[in-house]
Scaffold this active site. Sequence first.
Site, PDB file in Angstrom:
ATOM      1  N   GLY A 225       7.767   2.404  14.574  1.00  0.00           N
ATOM      2  CA  GLY A 225       7.661   2.598  13.360  1.00  0.00           C
ATOM      3  C   GLY A 225       7.174   3.990  12.855  1.00  0.00           C
TER       4      GLY A 225
ATOM      5  NE  ARG B  71      -8.010  -7.143   0.131  1.00  0.00           N
ATOM      6  CZ  ARG B  71      -9.255  -6.974  -0.735  1.00  0.00           C
ATOM      7  NH1 ARG B  71      -9.807  -8.255  -1.341  1.00  0.00           N
ATOM      8  NH2 ARG B  71      -9.691  -6.055  -1.349  1.00  0.00           N
TER       9      ARG B  71
ATOM     10  CG  HIS C 281       4.547  -0.845  17.763  1.00  0.00           C
ATOM     11  ND1 HIS C 281       3.330  -1.492  18.114  1.00  0.00           N
ATOM     12  CD2 HIS C 281       4.232  -0.335  16.481  1.00  0.00           C
ATOM     13  CE1 HIS C 281       2.499  -1.342  16.961  1.00  0.00           C
ATOM     14  NE2 HIS C 281       3.010  -0.468  16.146  1.00  0.00           N
TER      15      HIS C 281
ATOM     16  NE  ARG D 121      -2.112  -1.447  -6.269  1.00  0.00           N
ATOM     17  CZ  ARG D 121      -1.666  -1.861  -4.995  1.00  0.00           C
ATOM     18  NH1 ARG D 121      -2.014  -3.168  -4.430  1.00  0.00           N
ATOM     19  NH2 ARG D 121      -0.885  -1.037  -4.342  1.00  0.00           N
TER      20      ARG D 121
ATOM     21  NE  ARG E 299      -0.899  -2.596  14.468  1.00  0.00           N
ATOM     22  CZ  ARG E 299      -0.515  -1.330  14.143  1.00  0.00           C
ATOM     23  NH1 ARG E 299       0.652  -1.384  13.720  1.00  0.00           N
ATOM     24  NH2 ARG E 299      -1.392  -0.538  13.977  1.00  0.00           N
TER      25      ARG E 299
ATOM     26  N   GLY F 199       0.864  -1.202   0.015  1.00  0.00           N
ATOM     27  CA  GLY F 199       0.055  -0.044  -0.032  1.00  0.00           C
ATOM     28  C   GLY F 199       1.048   1.247  -0.046  1.00  0.00           C
TER      29      GLY F 199
END
Length: 326
Positions: free
Chosen positions: A291, A183, A289, A186, A242, A160
């Site tokens: 980022g 997912r 964590h 494209r 995650r 993304g």
Amino acid sequence: MASATTGPAGTAPRAAADVWLPIPADEIDGLPESLTYHHWDGDTDFPADPADCAFYVVPYMKGPEVSVRPLRHMTGVRVVQTLTAGVDHVTPALPDLPRGARLCNARGVHDASTAELALALTLASLRRIPEFVRAQQDGEWRQAVHPALADRTVLIVGYGSIGSAIEDRLVPFEVEEVLRVARTSRTTARGGVHALTELPRLLPCADVVILCTPLTADTRGLAGEDFLARMKDGAVLVNVARGGVVDTKALLAELESGRLRAALDVTDPEPLPPGHPLWQAPGALISPHVGGATTALRPRAKRLLRRQLNLWAAGDPVGNVVAVAD
């Protein structure tokens, strides 16, 4: 989306609606003056009656319990805006929101910071920076030849806006190839994006696998035993997504065998408790964590909130909608 007093979204301007912000309103230029702002960043006491809140901006990095605590009382909320790209800490509360309420993420806010860290973790793991730090602490001069990022194939899982930003930063390092996975397949200006179903074929090709996919039912445990077994010997797994995207037990087995390395900004469980075997796993590099937690966050968050609130105040549809309450 319907407002508390009018019809669907975009049909009428809002006036005097309550907005809860984790950043004081007087620090954000250009907010619509027609709205009433309350500052709440996860404190024990609420700044106003939650039932009057129409637009709720979730406090950043306060944990899921704090994030959803006022939502059960927000019977008139129309927009829930996170300051994170992922919304898994808020989605459990979605069934309790008023019908038509919009859940919006912070797409674009963390692209620069998270991409920087993904690149930093990749380089640190490949070039063995933690070993240099330990050698410095021991006062020892330990020379060796380590892998470069140049001429490597990098697989980005979750292509993304963050995945695209990671590729922006990989290109100057002369990587051999970037493989993109999302997912669904494209085409982009840079080339094709493969579907998740193609991972079994692509994983053996990659020297570095970077995870930046949202945590969903489809991606929980995605990097499990089979996924990791398909990675080539000596490959590096970088997780800025995650913790739940990776099967920790399966990863530990690969790290302890010495076959793979890992650079993790997120873990499962999180926070990683003292004494957990990941802390001492060979080839593991762990950051807590962080980022998105840089100086780049606040100005981008302010721009997002200014844009979203001006759209909403004018009666126009807000952006970044990822879910709508039934």
